[in-house]
Design an enzyme around this catalytic site. Structure first.
Site, short mmCIF file in Angstrom:
data_model
loop_
_atom_site.label_atom_id
_atom_site.label_comp_id
_atom_site.label_asym_id
_atom_site.label_seq_id
_atom_site.Cartn_x
_atom_site.Cartn_y
_atom_site.Cartn_z
N ASP A 61 48.14 33.84 31.40
CA ASP A 61 47.61 32.52 31.67
C ASP A 61 46.94 31.98 30.42
O ASP A 61 46.11 32.67 29.82
CB ASP A 61 46.59 32.65 32.82
CG ASP A 61 46.27 31.30 33.43
OD1 ASP A 61 45.92 30.38 32.67
OD2 ASP A 61 46.38 31.19 34.66
N ALA A 84 52.58 24.01 31.72
CA ALA A 84 51.81 24.89 32.59
C ALA A 84 50.64 24.15 33.22
O ALA A 84 49.93 23.41 32.55
CB ALA A 84 51.31 26.09 31.79
N LEU A 86 48.31 23.58 37.32
CA LEU A 86 48.33 23.50 38.79
C LEU A 86 48.71 22.08 39.15
O LEU A 86 48.28 21.13 38.50
CB LEU A 86 46.96 23.88 39.35
CG LEU A 86 46.47 25.27 38.97
CD1 LEU A 86 45.06 25.53 39.53
CD2 LEU A 86 47.43 26.34 39.48
N SER A 127 51.67 12.23 34.19
CA SER A 127 52.21 11.83 35.49
C SER A 127 51.97 10.35 35.72
O SER A 127 50.97 9.79 35.24
CB SER A 127 51.49 12.62 36.58
OG SER A 127 51.72 12.06 37.85
N TYR A 152 43.79 16.66 40.88
CA TYR A 152 45.00 16.93 40.09
C TYR A 152 45.28 15.78 39.14
O TYR A 152 45.45 15.96 37.94
CB TYR A 152 46.21 17.15 41.02
CG TYR A 152 47.52 16.85 40.35
CD1 TYR A 152 48.06 17.76 39.44
CD2 TYR A 152 48.21 15.65 40.57
CE1 TYR A 152 49.25 17.47 38.78
CE2 TYR A 152 49.37 15.35 39.91
CZ TYR A 152 49.90 16.26 39.03
OH TYR A 152 51.06 15.97 38.36
N LYS A 156 45.07 15.07 34.67
CA LYS A 156 46.06 14.44 33.78
C LYS A 156 45.40 13.30 32.98
O LYS A 156 45.65 13.16 31.78
CB LYS A 156 47.25 13.89 34.58
CG LYS A 156 48.04 14.96 35.33
CD LYS A 156 48.73 15.92 34.37
CE LYS A 156 49.53 16.99 35.11
NZ LYS A 156 50.02 18.04 34.19
N ASN A 182 59.04 10.53 39.90
CA ASN A 182 59.21 11.60 40.91
C ASN A 182 60.40 12.49 40.58
O ASN A 182 61.54 12.15 40.92
CB ASN A 182 59.37 10.98 42.30
CG ASN A 182 58.07 10.43 42.84
OD1 ASN A 182 57.41 9.61 42.20
ND2 ASN A 182 57.67 10.90 44.00
N ASN A 202 56.29 17.81 48.81
CA ASN A 202 57.05 16.67 48.30
C ASN A 202 58.30 16.41 49.14
O ASN A 202 58.82 17.30 49.81
CB ASN A 202 57.41 16.89 46.82
CG ASN A 202 56.17 16.99 45.96
OD1 ASN A 202 55.86 18.05 45.43
ND2 ASN A 202 55.41 15.92 45.86
N ARG A 234 59.63 5.04 45.82
CA ARG A 234 59.28 5.78 44.61
C ARG A 234 60.44 5.72 43.63
O ARG A 234 61.57 5.46 44.02
CB ARG A 234 59.00 7.26 44.95
CG ARG A 234 57.76 7.50 45.79
CD ARG A 234 56.48 7.20 45.05
NE ARG A 234 55.31 7.48 45.86
CZ ARG A 234 54.76 6.60 46.71
NH1 ARG A 234 55.29 5.40 46.86
NH2 ARG A 234 53.69 6.93 47.39
C1 UD1 Z 1 53.31 13.21 44.56
C2 UD1 Z 1 51.90 13.10 44.06
C3 UD1 Z 1 51.91 12.75 42.60
C4 UD1 Z 1 52.70 13.80 41.85
C5 UD1 Z 1 54.11 13.86 42.41
C6 UD1 Z 1 54.90 14.97 41.77
C7 UD1 Z 1 50.60 12.41 46.03
C8 UD1 Z 1 49.74 11.36 46.63
N1 UD1 Z 1 51.14 12.13 44.85
O1 UD1 Z 1 53.91 11.92 44.46
O2 UD1 Z 1 50.59 12.73 42.11
O3 UD1 Z 1 52.74 13.48 40.47
O4 UD1 Z 1 54.06 14.13 43.81
O5 UD1 Z 1 56.24 14.87 42.16
O6 UD1 Z 1 50.79 13.47 46.60
N2 UD1 Z 1 56.99 11.79 52.20
C9 UD1 Z 1 57.30 11.81 53.53
N3 UD1 Z 1 57.36 13.02 54.17
C10 UD1 Z 1 57.12 14.21 53.54
C11 UD1 Z 1 56.80 14.18 52.15
C12 UD1 Z 1 56.74 12.94 51.52
O7 UD1 Z 1 57.52 10.78 54.15
O8 UD1 Z 1 57.17 15.28 54.18
C13 UD1 Z 1 56.95 10.48 51.51
C14 UD1 Z 1 55.60 10.19 50.89
O9 UD1 Z 1 54.76 9.55 51.80
C15 UD1 Z 1 56.00 9.30 49.71
C16 UD1 Z 1 57.40 9.80 49.34
O10 UD1 Z 1 57.88 10.52 50.45
O11 UD1 Z 1 56.10 7.98 50.12
C17 UD1 Z 1 57.38 10.71 48.14
O12 UD1 Z 1 56.42 11.71 48.36
P1 UD1 Z 1 56.24 12.95 47.38
O13 UD1 Z 1 57.55 13.57 47.10
O14 UD1 Z 1 55.16 13.81 47.93
O15 UD1 Z 1 55.77 12.29 46.01
P2 UD1 Z 1 54.56 11.27 45.71
O16 UD1 Z 1 53.60 11.25 46.81
O17 UD1 Z 1 55.15 9.99 45.28
#
Ligand code: UD1
Length: 342
Positions: A61, A84, A86, A127, A152, A156, A182, A202, A234
Protein backbone atom coordinates in the site's frame (compact mmCIF):
# COMPACT_ATOMS: atom_id res chain seq x y z
CA UNK A 1 7.36 9.25 -29.02
CA UNK A 2 9.86 8.07 -26.49
CA UNK A 3 9.42 4.86 -24.59
CA UNK A 4 8.80 5.39 -20.89
CA UNK A 5 9.12 3.24 -17.81
CA UNK A 6 5.79 3.76 -16.09
CA UNK A 7 4.75 2.88 -12.55
CA UNK A 8 1.02 2.12 -12.54
CA UNK A 9 -0.46 2.35 -9.05
CA UNK A 10 -3.67 0.36 -8.78
CA UNK A 11 -2.58 -1.47 -11.93
CA UNK A 12 -4.53 -4.56 -10.89
CA UNK A 13 -7.78 -2.61 -10.58
CA UNK A 14 -10.48 -2.02 -13.16
CA UNK A 15 -9.23 1.03 -15.05
CA UNK A 16 -5.60 0.41 -14.14
CA UNK A 17 -5.55 -3.07 -15.65
CA UNK A 18 -7.02 -1.90 -18.96
CA UNK A 19 -4.50 0.94 -19.07
CA UNK A 20 -1.61 -1.47 -18.46
CA UNK A 21 -2.57 -3.37 -21.63
CA UNK A 22 -2.63 -0.15 -23.64
CA UNK A 23 0.67 1.11 -22.25
CA UNK A 24 2.43 -2.13 -23.17
CA UNK A 25 0.86 -2.03 -26.64
CA UNK A 26 2.21 1.52 -27.04
CA UNK A 27 5.72 0.24 -26.28
CA UNK A 28 6.10 1.42 -22.69
CA UNK A 29 7.68 -0.56 -19.84
CA UNK A 30 5.16 -1.09 -17.07
CA UNK A 31 5.61 -1.81 -13.37
CA UNK A 32 2.52 -2.35 -11.22
CA UNK A 33 2.10 -1.44 -7.58
CA UNK A 34 -1.15 -2.54 -5.96
CA UNK A 35 -2.20 -3.28 -2.39
CA UNK A 36 -4.68 -5.93 -3.63
CA UNK A 37 -7.13 -4.56 -1.06
CA UNK A 38 -9.77 -4.42 -3.79
CA UNK A 39 -8.23 -6.51 -6.59
CA UNK A 40 -7.43 -10.16 -7.05
CA UNK A 41 -3.83 -11.23 -7.79
CA UNK A 42 -5.15 -13.50 -10.59
CA UNK A 43 -5.67 -10.42 -12.76
CA UNK A 44 -1.90 -10.26 -13.22
CA UNK A 45 -1.72 -13.59 -15.06
CA UNK A 46 -4.53 -12.41 -17.33
CA UNK A 47 -2.60 -9.22 -18.05
CA UNK A 48 0.56 -11.17 -18.82
CA UNK A 49 -1.37 -13.40 -21.21
CA UNK A 50 -2.94 -10.39 -22.94
CA UNK A 51 0.29 -8.43 -23.25
CA UNK A 52 2.68 -11.34 -23.82
CA UNK A 53 5.11 -9.86 -21.30
CA UNK A 54 6.17 -10.40 -17.70
CA UNK A 55 4.77 -7.64 -15.57
CA UNK A 56 6.69 -6.77 -12.42
CA UNK A 57 4.26 -6.38 -9.52
CA UNK A 58 4.88 -4.84 -6.11
CA UNK A 59 2.22 -5.75 -3.57
CA UNK A 60 2.04 -3.02 -0.97
CA UNK A 61 0.00 0.00 0.00
CA UNK A 62 1.46 3.35 -1.06
CA UNK A 63 0.49 4.85 2.28
CA UNK A 64 3.60 2.93 3.44
CA UNK A 65 6.18 5.69 2.91
CA UNK A 66 9.19 3.48 3.54
CA UNK A 67 8.18 0.87 1.00
CA UNK A 68 7.37 3.56 -1.54
CA UNK A 69 10.75 5.19 -0.97
CA UNK A 70 12.51 1.85 -1.32
CA UNK A 71 10.74 1.10 -4.60
CA UNK A 72 11.83 4.42 -6.09
CA UNK A 73 15.35 3.96 -4.73
CA UNK A 74 15.75 0.63 -6.51
CA UNK A 75 13.90 1.27 -9.77
CA UNK A 76 13.91 4.26 -12.10
CA UNK A 77 10.55 5.48 -13.38
CA UNK A 78 9.89 8.16 -15.97
CA UNK A 79 6.24 8.53 -14.98
CA UNK A 80 3.54 7.44 -12.57
CA UNK A 81 -0.10 6.83 -13.40
CA UNK A 82 -1.84 6.94 -10.04
CA UNK A 83 -5.08 4.94 -9.98
CA UNK A 84 -4.73 3.47 -6.50
CA UNK A 85 -7.38 4.61 -4.05
CA UNK A 86 -10.60 3.86 -2.28
CA UNK A 87 -13.53 4.62 -4.54
CA UNK A 88 -16.92 3.60 -3.15
CA UNK A 89 -19.06 6.67 -2.61
CA UNK A 90 -21.44 5.13 -0.04
CA UNK A 91 -18.65 3.50 1.94
CA UNK A 92 -16.79 6.82 2.05
CA UNK A 93 -19.68 8.30 4.02
CA UNK A 94 -19.41 5.45 6.57
CA UNK A 95 -15.62 5.45 6.98
CA UNK A 96 -14.54 8.92 5.88
CA UNK A 97 -11.22 8.94 7.74
CA UNK A 98 -10.08 5.81 5.91
CA UNK A 99 -10.84 7.58 2.63
CA UNK A 100 -9.01 10.77 3.51
CA UNK A 101 -6.00 8.95 4.98
CA UNK A 102 -5.70 6.40 2.21
CA UNK A 103 -6.28 8.58 -0.83
CA UNK A 104 -4.29 11.57 0.40
CA UNK A 105 -1.38 9.78 2.06
CA UNK A 106 -0.75 7.50 -0.91
CA UNK A 107 -0.55 10.59 -3.11
CA UNK A 108 1.80 12.41 -0.69
CA UNK A 109 4.01 9.37 -0.45
CA UNK A 110 4.25 9.13 -4.25
CA UNK A 111 4.92 12.85 -4.66
CA UNK A 112 7.76 12.74 -2.15
CA UNK A 113 9.38 9.71 -3.71
CA UNK A 114 8.98 11.15 -7.22
CA UNK A 115 10.63 14.40 -6.12
CA UNK A 116 13.52 12.64 -4.44
CA UNK A 117 14.22 10.34 -7.34
CA UNK A 118 13.68 12.63 -10.30
CA UNK A 119 10.41 11.21 -11.61
CA UNK A 120 8.61 14.19 -13.14
CA UNK A 121 5.41 13.01 -14.83
CA UNK A 122 2.20 12.18 -12.99
CA UNK A 123 -1.20 11.23 -14.37
CA UNK A 124 -3.91 11.28 -11.72
CA UNK A 125 -7.36 9.65 -11.66
CA UNK A 126 -9.82 12.40 -10.90
CA UNK A 127 -13.56 12.27 -11.37
CA UNK A 128 -16.48 14.22 -12.78
CA UNK A 129 -17.70 14.30 -9.20
CA UNK A 130 -15.41 17.34 -8.62
CA UNK A 131 -17.89 19.52 -10.58
CA UNK A 132 -20.24 19.35 -7.62
CA UNK A 133 -23.95 19.96 -7.76
CA UNK A 134 -24.41 23.24 -9.57
CA UNK A 135 -21.92 23.32 -12.43
CA UNK A 136 -23.61 23.94 -15.79
CA UNK A 137 -23.91 20.92 -18.10
CA UNK A 138 -21.92 20.02 -20.16
CA UNK A 139 -19.08 20.20 -17.63
CA UNK A 140 -16.03 22.19 -18.71
CA UNK A 141 -12.58 21.89 -17.15
CA UNK A 142 -12.25 25.56 -16.19
CA UNK A 143 -15.31 25.51 -13.94
CA UNK A 144 -14.69 26.58 -10.34
CA UNK A 145 -15.01 26.19 -7.47
CA UNK A 146 -14.58 22.45 -7.33
CA UNK A 147 -16.74 20.70 -4.77
CA UNK A 148 -18.07 17.24 -4.13
CA UNK A 149 -20.86 15.77 -2.08
CA UNK A 150 -19.10 12.76 -0.55
CA UNK A 151 -15.82 12.15 1.29
CA UNK A 152 -14.69 10.10 -1.71
CA UNK A 153 -15.35 13.01 -4.04
CA UNK A 154 -13.71 15.45 -1.65
CA UNK A 155 -10.49 13.41 -1.69
CA UNK A 156 -10.43 13.97 -5.47
CA UNK A 157 -11.01 17.73 -5.05
CA UNK A 158 -8.30 17.94 -2.37
CA UNK A 159 -5.76 15.98 -4.38
CA UNK A 160 -6.39 18.19 -7.43
CA UNK A 161 -5.54 21.23 -5.26
CA UNK A 162 -2.46 19.50 -3.82
CA UNK A 163 -1.16 18.61 -7.28
CA UNK A 164 -1.74 22.13 -8.59
CA UNK A 165 0.14 23.66 -5.64
CA UNK A 166 3.03 21.21 -5.76
CA UNK A 167 3.50 21.37 -9.55
CA UNK A 168 3.30 25.16 -9.26
CA UNK A 169 6.58 25.38 -7.34
CA UNK A 170 8.42 22.31 -8.62
CA UNK A 171 10.34 23.26 -11.78
CA UNK A 172 10.20 19.77 -13.22
CA UNK A 173 6.96 18.10 -12.17
CA UNK A 174 4.18 17.97 -14.80
CA UNK A 175 0.75 16.70 -13.91
CA UNK A 176 -2.32 15.53 -15.80
CA UNK A 177 -5.62 15.32 -13.96
CA UNK A 178 -8.12 13.17 -15.81
CA UNK A 179 -11.74 13.66 -14.87
CA UNK A 180 -13.53 10.44 -15.66
CA UNK A 181 -17.23 10.31 -16.37
CA UNK A 182 -18.85 6.86 -15.97
CA UNK A 183 -16.39 4.11 -16.92
CA UNK A 184 -18.01 0.86 -18.07
CA UNK A 185 -17.26 -2.04 -20.44
CA UNK A 186 -14.36 -4.46 -20.52
CA UNK A 187 -11.47 -5.56 -22.71
CA UNK A 188 -12.92 -7.15 -25.90
CA UNK A 189 -11.15 -10.45 -25.06
CA UNK A 190 -13.50 -10.87 -22.08
CA UNK A 191 -10.52 -11.82 -19.88
CA UNK A 192 -10.30 -8.63 -17.83
CA UNK A 193 -13.14 -6.43 -16.58
CA UNK A 194 -14.74 -4.84 -13.57
CA UNK A 195 -14.92 -7.16 -10.55
CA UNK A 196 -16.81 -5.39 -7.77
CA UNK A 197 -16.68 -7.02 -4.35
CA UNK A 198 -20.10 -7.66 -2.83
CA UNK A 199 -23.22 -5.99 -4.16
CA UNK A 200 -22.30 -3.59 -6.97
CA UNK A 201 -23.02 0.08 -6.29
CA UNK A 202 -22.75 1.12 -9.91
CA UNK A 203 -25.34 0.60 -12.60
CA UNK A 204 -23.51 -1.41 -15.29
CA UNK A 205 -22.08 -4.15 -13.08
CA UNK A 206 -25.46 -4.50 -11.36
CA UNK A 207 -27.27 -4.82 -14.70
CA UNK A 208 -24.69 -7.38 -15.86
CA UNK A 209 -25.22 -9.46 -12.72
CA UNK A 210 -28.98 -9.42 -13.22
CA UNK A 211 -28.54 -10.54 -16.84
CA UNK A 212 -26.24 -13.41 -15.82
CA UNK A 213 -28.68 -14.54 -13.09
CA UNK A 214 -26.61 -13.56 -10.05
CA UNK A 215 -29.23 -11.01 -8.93
CA UNK A 216 -32.95 -11.00 -9.46
CA UNK A 217 -33.97 -7.46 -10.36
CA UNK A 218 -32.49 -4.06 -10.87
CA UNK A 219 -33.74 -1.15 -8.82
CA UNK A 220 -33.89 1.97 -10.97
CA UNK A 221 -33.26 4.89 -8.64
CA UNK A 222 -35.77 7.57 -9.60
CA UNK A 223 -38.29 7.71 -12.44
CA UNK A 224 -39.29 11.34 -12.00
CA UNK A 225 -36.19 13.24 -13.10
CA UNK A 226 -36.67 16.04 -15.64
CA UNK A 227 -35.23 13.90 -18.45
CA UNK A 228 -36.78 12.37 -21.58
CA UNK A 229 -37.79 9.10 -19.89
CA UNK A 230 -37.66 10.28 -16.26
CA UNK A 231 -34.52 8.32 -15.36
CA UNK A 232 -31.12 9.90 -14.68
CA UNK A 233 -28.66 10.49 -17.50
CA UNK A 234 -24.89 9.89 -17.35
CA UNK A 235 -21.98 10.04 -19.73
CA UNK A 236 -20.87 6.40 -19.97
CA UNK A 237 -17.41 5.86 -21.38
CA UNK A 238 -15.90 2.56 -22.50
CA UNK A 239 -12.93 1.62 -20.29
CA UNK A 240 -10.91 0.95 -23.47
CA UNK A 241 -11.43 4.55 -24.57
CA UNK A 242 -10.55 5.70 -21.08
CA UNK A 243 -7.35 3.62 -21.11
CA UNK A 244 -6.38 5.11 -24.48
CA UNK A 245 -6.97 8.56 -22.96
CA UNK A 246 -4.36 7.84 -20.26
CA UNK A 247 -1.72 6.86 -22.79
CA UNK A 248 -2.48 9.96 -24.86
CA UNK A 249 -2.38 12.22 -21.78
CA UNK A 250 0.92 10.73 -20.58
CA UNK A 251 2.56 11.18 -23.96
CA UNK A 252 1.20 14.72 -24.22
CA UNK A 253 2.60 15.92 -20.90
CA UNK A 254 5.93 14.23 -21.67
CA UNK A 255 6.29 16.35 -24.80
CA UNK A 256 4.77 19.69 -23.70
CA UNK A 257 5.85 22.28 -21.16
CA UNK A 258 2.52 22.95 -19.46
CA UNK A 259 2.76 22.16 -15.75
CA UNK A 260 -0.81 21.20 -15.00
CA UNK A 261 -3.34 19.84 -17.46
CA UNK A 262 -6.92 18.93 -16.73
CA UNK A 263 -8.92 16.91 -19.20
CA UNK A 264 -12.47 15.58 -19.13
CA UNK A 265 -12.58 12.02 -20.37
CA UNK A 266 -16.17 11.48 -21.41
CA UNK A 267 -18.18 10.99 -24.55
CA UNK A 268 -20.11 14.24 -24.42
CA UNK A 269 -23.63 12.83 -24.31
CA UNK A 270 -26.10 11.57 -21.73
CA UNK A 271 -27.62 8.09 -21.67
CA UNK A 272 -30.49 7.30 -19.32
CA UNK A 273 -30.73 4.34 -16.96
CA UNK A 274 -33.53 2.83 -19.07
CA UNK A 275 -31.48 3.28 -22.24
CA UNK A 276 -28.64 1.35 -20.58
CA UNK A 277 -31.06 -1.42 -19.60
CA UNK A 278 -32.45 -1.63 -23.16
CA UNK A 279 -28.95 -1.65 -24.69
CA UNK A 280 -27.85 -4.39 -22.29
CA UNK A 281 -30.87 -6.56 -23.05
CA UNK A 282 -30.12 -6.21 -26.75
CA UNK A 283 -26.40 -6.97 -26.36
CA UNK A 284 -26.91 -9.97 -24.08
CA UNK A 285 -30.19 -11.37 -25.35
CA UNK A 286 -31.15 -11.69 -21.68
CA UNK A 287 -33.99 -9.98 -19.84
CA UNK A 288 -33.10 -7.36 -17.21
CA UNK A 289 -36.20 -7.05 -15.02
CA UNK A 290 -36.38 -3.84 -13.00
CA UNK A 291 -38.51 -1.81 -10.62
CA UNK A 292 -38.52 1.95 -10.54
CA UNK A 293 -37.96 3.03 -6.94
CA UNK A 294 -37.16 6.30 -5.15
CA UNK A 295 -34.18 8.47 -6.00
CA UNK A 296 -30.79 7.61 -4.49
CA UNK A 297 -29.55 10.32 -2.18
CA UNK A 298 -26.86 12.48 -3.69
CA UNK A 299 -27.65 11.58 -7.32
CA UNK A 300 -27.93 14.33 -9.93
CA UNK A 301 -30.52 14.28 -12.72
CA UNK A 302 -28.27 14.51 -15.75
CA UNK A 303 -24.72 15.46 -16.61
CA UNK A 304 -22.13 14.82 -19.25
CA UNK A 305 -18.73 16.06 -20.35
CA UNK A 306 -17.66 18.72 -22.73
CA UNK A 307 -14.76 16.62 -24.07
CA UNK A 308 -13.61 19.23 -26.61
CA UNK A 309 -10.33 20.04 -24.84
CA UNK A 310 -9.20 16.40 -24.83
CA UNK A 311 -10.43 16.03 -28.40
CA UNK A 312 -8.42 19.04 -29.59
CA UNK A 313 -5.24 18.69 -27.50
CA UNK A 314 -4.87 14.94 -27.22
CA UNK A 315 -6.45 14.03 -30.55
CA UNK A 316 -8.44 11.59 -28.44
CA UNK A 317 -12.14 10.86 -28.42
CA UNK A 318 -14.44 8.33 -26.81
CA UNK A 319 -15.35 6.24 -29.85
CA UNK A 320 -17.19 3.23 -28.53
CA UNK A 321 -20.99 3.24 -28.42
CA UNK A 322 -23.25 2.20 -25.56
CA UNK A 323 -24.01 -0.99 -27.54
CA UNK A 324 -20.28 -1.87 -27.56
CA UNK A 325 -19.98 -1.00 -23.86
CA UNK A 326 -22.80 -3.45 -23.09
CA UNK A 327 -21.53 -6.16 -25.48
CA UNK A 328 -18.04 -6.06 -23.94
CA UNK A 329 -19.38 -5.98 -20.37
CA UNK A 330 -21.52 -8.99 -21.21
CA UNK A 331 -18.62 -10.96 -22.74
CA UNK A 332 -16.62 -10.43 -19.54
CA UNK A 333 -19.57 -11.15 -17.24
CA UNK A 334 -20.63 -14.33 -19.06
CA UNK A 335 -17.08 -15.72 -19.11
CA UNK A 336 -16.47 -14.73 -15.46
CA UNK A 337 -19.85 -14.88 -13.72
CA UNK A 338 -18.16 -14.70 -10.30
CA UNK A 339 -15.40 -12.30 -11.30
CA UNK A 340 -11.74 -13.26 -11.06
CA UNK A 341 -10.92 -16.55 -9.36
CA UNK A 342 -9.04 -16.36 -6.05
C1 UD1 B 1 -20.90 7.11 -9.15
C2 UD1 B 1 -20.43 8.09 -8.12
C3 UD1 B 1 -19.32 8.93 -8.69
C4 UD1 B 1 -18.21 8.02 -9.17
C5 UD1 B 1 -18.76 7.05 -10.20
C6 UD1 B 1 -17.71 6.05 -10.62
C7 UD1 B 1 -22.41 8.50 -6.71
C8 UD1 B 1 -23.38 9.51 -6.23
N1 UD1 B 1 -21.54 8.91 -7.64
O1 UD1 B 1 -21.47 7.86 -10.23
O2 UD1 B 1 -18.82 9.79 -7.70
O3 UD1 B 1 -17.16 8.79 -9.72
O4 UD1 B 1 -19.85 6.32 -9.64
O5 UD1 B 1 -18.19 5.31 -11.70
O6 UD1 B 1 -22.40 7.37 -6.28
N2 UD1 B 1 -28.50 3.41 -10.73
C9 UD1 B 1 -29.68 2.72 -10.61
N3 UD1 B 1 -29.66 1.50 -9.98
C10 UD1 B 1 -28.52 0.95 -9.47
C11 UD1 B 1 -27.30 1.67 -9.61
C12 UD1 B 1 -27.34 2.90 -10.24
O7 UD1 B 1 -30.73 3.17 -11.04
O8 UD1 B 1 -28.57 -0.16 -8.89
C13 UD1 B 1 -28.52 4.71 -11.43
C14 UD1 B 1 -28.03 5.85 -10.56
O9 UD1 B 1 -29.09 6.41 -9.84
C15 UD1 B 1 -27.45 6.80 -11.60
C16 UD1 B 1 -26.98 5.87 -12.72
O10 UD1 B 1 -27.64 4.64 -12.53
O11 UD1 B 1 -28.45 7.62 -12.12
C17 UD1 B 1 -25.49 5.64 -12.68
O12 UD1 B 1 -25.14 5.25 -11.37
P1 UD1 B 1 -23.68 4.76 -10.99
O13 UD1 B 1 -23.22 3.74 -11.94
O14 UD1 B 1 -23.67 4.41 -9.55
O15 UD1 B 1 -22.76 6.04 -11.24
P2 UD1 B 1 -22.92 7.55 -10.70
O16 UD1 B 1 -23.84 7.61 -9.56
O17 UD1 B 1 -23.20 8.42 -11.86
Amino acid sequence: MSVMRVLVSGGAGYIGSHTVVRLVAAGHDVVIVDSFANAKPTVVGRLEALTGTDLPVHAFDLTDKDKTERLFATEKFDAVIHFAGLKAVGESVQIPLDYYVNNLESTFSLLRAMRRHGCDLLVFSSSATVYGEVAPVPYQEDYEPLSASSPYGRTKVMIEHVLRDVAGIDERLKVAMLRYFNPVGAHPSGTIGEDPQGIPNNLMPFVAQVAVGRRERLQVFGGDYPTADGTAERDYIHVEDLAAGHVAALQWIASHDRKVSTWNLGGGRGTSVLQVVAAFEKASGMPVPYDIVGRREGDLAAYWADPSRANAELGWRAERTIDEMCADTWRWQRANPDGYPD
